[in-house]
Design a protein around this motif. Sequence first.
Motif, PDB file in Angstrom:
ATOM      1  N   VAL A 139       0.859  -1.184   0.000  1.00 18.38           N
ATOM      2  CA  VAL A 139       0.000   0.000   0.000  1.00 18.38           C
ATOM      3  C   VAL A 139       0.888   1.224   0.000  1.00 18.38           C
ATOM      4  CG1 VAL A 139      -1.783   1.265   1.259  1.00 18.38           C
ATOM      5  CG2 VAL A 139      -1.826  -1.239   1.220  1.00 18.38           C
ATOM      6  N   SER A 140       0.654   2.131  -0.956  1.00 20.44           N
ATOM      7  CA  SER A 140       1.539   3.277  -1.145  1.00 20.44           C
ATOM      8  C   SER A 140       0.871   4.589  -0.737  1.00 20.44           C
ATOM      9  CB  SER A 140       1.973   3.376  -2.609  1.00 20.44           C
ATOM     10  OG  SER A 140       2.759   4.541  -2.822  1.00 20.44           O
ATOM     11  N   ASN A 141       1.618   5.385   0.004  1.00 25.25           N
ATOM     12  CA  ASN A 141       1.242   6.765   0.320  1.00 25.25           C
ATOM     13  C   ASN A 141       2.365   7.695  -0.124  1.00 25.25           C
ATOM     14  OD1 ASN A 141      -0.409   8.818   1.408  1.00 25.25           O
ATOM     15  ND2 ASN A 141       0.634   8.725   3.388  1.00 25.25           N
ATOM     16  N   VAL A 142       3.028   7.320  -1.221  1.00 23.68           N
ATOM     17  CA  VAL A 142       4.207   8.052  -1.685  1.00 23.68           C
ATOM     18  C   VAL A 142       3.875   9.506  -1.970  1.00 23.68           C
ATOM     19  CG1 VAL A 142       5.790   8.254  -3.654  1.00 23.68           C
ATOM     20  CG2 VAL A 142       5.490   6.057  -2.527  1.00 23.68           C
ATOM     21  N   TYR A 143       2.672   9.776  -2.479  1.00 24.93           N
ATOM     22  CA  TYR A 143       2.311  11.147  -2.834  1.00 24.93           C
ATOM     23  C   TYR A 143       1.270  11.742  -1.888  1.00 24.93           C
ATOM     24  CZ  TYR A 143       4.856  10.061  -7.085  1.00 24.93           C
ATOM     25  OH  TYR A 143       5.832   9.708  -7.972  1.00 24.93           O
ATOM     26  N   GLY A 144       1.092  11.148  -0.711  1.00 23.27           N
ATOM     27  CA  GLY A 144       0.155  11.687   0.258  1.00 23.27           C
ATOM     28  C   GLY A 144       0.671  12.961   0.892  1.00 23.27           C
ATOM     29  N   ASP A 145      -0.258  13.788   1.392  1.00 23.45           N
ATOM     30  CA  ASP A 145       0.161  15.015   2.071  1.00 23.45           C
ATOM     31  C   ASP A 145       0.128  14.878   3.590  1.00 23.45           C
ATOM     32  OD1 ASP A 145      -2.547  15.037   2.589  1.00 23.45           O
ATOM     33  OD2 ASP A 145      -2.949  16.956   1.590  1.00 23.45           O
ATOM     34  N   GLY A 146      -0.099  13.655   4.061  1.00 19.55           N
ATOM     35  CA  GLY A 146      -0.089  13.361   5.479  1.00 19.55           C
ATOM     36  C   GLY A 146      -0.175  11.860   5.680  1.00 19.55           C
ATOM     37  N   PRO A 147      -0.165  11.365   6.930  1.00 14.13           N
ATOM     38  CA  PRO A 147      -0.243   9.923   7.174  1.00 14.13           C
ATOM     39  C   PRO A 147      -1.543   9.331   6.624  1.00 14.13           C
ATOM     40  CG  PRO A 147       0.371  11.125   9.168  1.00 14.13           C
ATOM     41  CD  PRO A 147      -0.057  12.146   8.178  1.00 14.13           C
ATOM     42  N   LEU A 148      -1.442   8.152   6.035  1.00 11.83           N
ATOM     43  CA  LEU A 148      -2.600   7.420   5.523  1.00 11.83           C
ATOM     44  C   LEU A 148      -3.011   6.385   6.560  1.00 11.83           C
ATOM     45  CD1 LEU A 148      -4.589   6.574   3.248  1.00 11.83           C
ATOM     46  CD2 LEU A 148      -2.796   4.981   2.468  1.00 11.83           C
ATOM     47  N   ARG A 149      -4.244   6.493   7.054  1.00  3.57           N
ATOM     48  CA  ARG A 149      -4.753   5.562   8.068  1.00  3.57           C
ATOM     49  C   ARG A 149      -5.645   4.526   7.378  1.00  3.57           C
ATOM     50  NH1 ARG A 149      -3.226   7.805  12.762  1.00  3.57           N
ATOM     51  NH2 ARG A 149      -2.719  10.038  12.671  1.00  3.57           N
ATOM     52  N   LEU A 150      -5.098   3.330   7.249  1.00  3.71           N
ATOM     53  CA  LEU A 150      -5.832   2.212   6.646  1.00  3.71           C
ATOM     54  C   LEU A 150      -6.455   1.402   7.774  1.00  3.71           C
ATOM     55  CD1 LEU A 150      -6.565   0.338   4.248  1.00  3.71           C
ATOM     56  CD2 LEU A 150      -4.328  -0.760   4.570  1.00  3.71           C
ATOM     57  N   THR A 151      -7.780   1.367   7.822  1.00  4.21           N
ATOM     58  CA  THR A 151      -8.473   0.682   8.908  1.00  4.21           C
ATOM     59  C   THR A 151      -8.347  -0.823   8.796  1.00  4.21           C
ATOM     60  OG1 THR A 151     -10.067   2.500   8.848  1.00  4.21           O
ATOM     61  CG2 THR A 151     -10.661   0.557  10.155  1.00  4.21           C
ATOM     62  N   GLY A 152      -8.353  -1.339   7.564  1.00  7.02           N
ATOM     63  CA  GLY A 152      -8.222  -2.779   7.385  1.00  7.02           C
ATOM     64  C   GLY A 152      -8.278  -3.149   5.922  1.00  7.02           C
ATOM     65  N   ALA A 153      -7.945  -4.407   5.632  1.00  9.45           N
ATOM     66  CA  ALA A 153      -7.906  -4.886   4.255  1.00  9.45           C
ATOM     67  C   ALA A 153      -8.185  -6.375   4.225  1.00  9.45           C
ATOM     68  CB  ALA A 153      -6.547  -4.593   3.629  1.00  9.45           C
ATOM     69  N   THR A 154      -8.704  -6.832   3.089  1.00 12.47           N
ATOM     70  CA  THR A 154      -8.891  -8.258   2.840  1.00 12.47           C
ATOM     71  C   THR A 154      -8.403  -8.598   1.440  1.00 12.47           C
ATOM     72  OG1 THR A 154     -11.160  -7.892   2.054  1.00 12.47           O
ATOM     73  CG2 THR A 154     -10.875  -8.505   4.377  1.00 12.47           C
ATOM     74  N   ILE A 155      -8.173  -9.887   1.229  1.00 13.23           N
ATOM     75  CA  ILE A 155      -7.816 -10.392  -0.088  1.00 13.23           C
ATOM     76  C   ILE A 155      -8.537 -11.712  -0.305  1.00 13.23           C
ATOM     77  CG2 ILE A 155      -5.752 -11.654   0.698  1.00 13.23           C
ATOM     78  CD1 ILE A 155      -4.380 -10.662  -1.910  1.00 13.23           C
TER      79      ILE A 155
END
Length: 419
Positions: free
Chosen positions: A86-102
């Motif tokens: 998961v990339s936040n390379v171009y974010g302007d602040g921290p990215l808060r990912l609550t959860g994920a599935t596959i």
Amino acid sequence: MLLRGIYRALPAAAVAALLATTATTSPAAAHQGRDPGRWAGGWGSSLIAAFPDYFGEPNWSGGFDNHSVRQVVRLSRGGSTVRIRVSNVYGDGPLRLTGATIGRAAEGAAVRAGSLRSVTFRGRQSTVVPAGREASSDTVALRVSPLERLTVTLYFDGPTGPATFHPFATATVYRADGDHRFDRDAAAFDETSTSSYYLSGVDVSGPTKGSRGTVVAFGDSITDGALSTLDADNRYPDELAERLVAAGRPTGVVNAGIGGNKVLTDLPGFGTAGVERFRRDALSQPGVRTVIVLEGINDIGGGEAAGTPVTAAQLIAGHQALIRAAHWRGVRIIGATVTPSKGCPYPGYDTARGEAVRDALNHWIRTSGEYDAVFDYDRALADPDDPDRMRAEFDAGDALHPNDAGMRAMAEAVDLDLL
């Protein structure tokens, strides 16, 4: 430093990025960081900064808030375990990912019964990805086959800010209000996009007989698969993956193309210059062994349109920079000739001066011996009676981008033994 001589024609930022690639990491350390024996790239995407109104085509890169985003990807190779990046390379602040599935993809946004798995990060369902960074998940036990389609769902319970994204996914991406990570059916996912968000890779590990690591296809919209059929996985790297599977040579193939991308300069909406993003998007892919470079037509056409024409010498210097960076990291690098654009209606893409630059660049790619090998995509697509023009049966309609048949012809021009 001896390497600086080849960078004189490059922008200062590009010089800094590539010198950082070569000066801070030894070849041995680079191989250890890629951990080639454990992981290979099963699927990948190169990302850009948020651009919510992409030249008249709105998308969701302005950000998410209490949304589940479901993306379907096709793996190039199989294995016994997977992980996501998961990339936040171009974010302007921290990215808060609550959860994920596959899980294993079914029709549309649906998931096959019994296949959904929770994805964790350092043992936790949620994670925070700092601005400018990327996060790899923990290992997920899920046996997968080459060319199998998986569904990745990301849930954000609060505002994300501008999203790091890929504008030309050539695939349908789904969104739902609320937390629907574990939904098997597609009912809640009633919004769609043809851009993808935050997901930069799905990696595969586990014993695979004859495994050959990862091949990265690096380039612009032609590599990206622009104008190939939506949801059909007919981009040329997809077709190359199919050839490798059919030949019994399990190899990860990662698509590092970005529509509109240039070798030498940045442009909003079209990504960071190739010489700057090469380390992250190509050399940092897990298990990378070989990179195929197809790039330069946008430097030529864009320069002509803007009245600031690029020279063959400048483009050659950019390609030499990529070669040096790859060789320092112990990675094989293959040059692909730039494909035809005669008849293209876009300003700057069909000029006599631009064609002379393309011819000179292609002559250097073919004859200089600086690349480890050459794949001649130009000749694979060119009209034999008018070599500056793409063959009609390969033209997607703008005399620049190949259609599905043209993508297949490019993949067939690859000598698998050279990978």
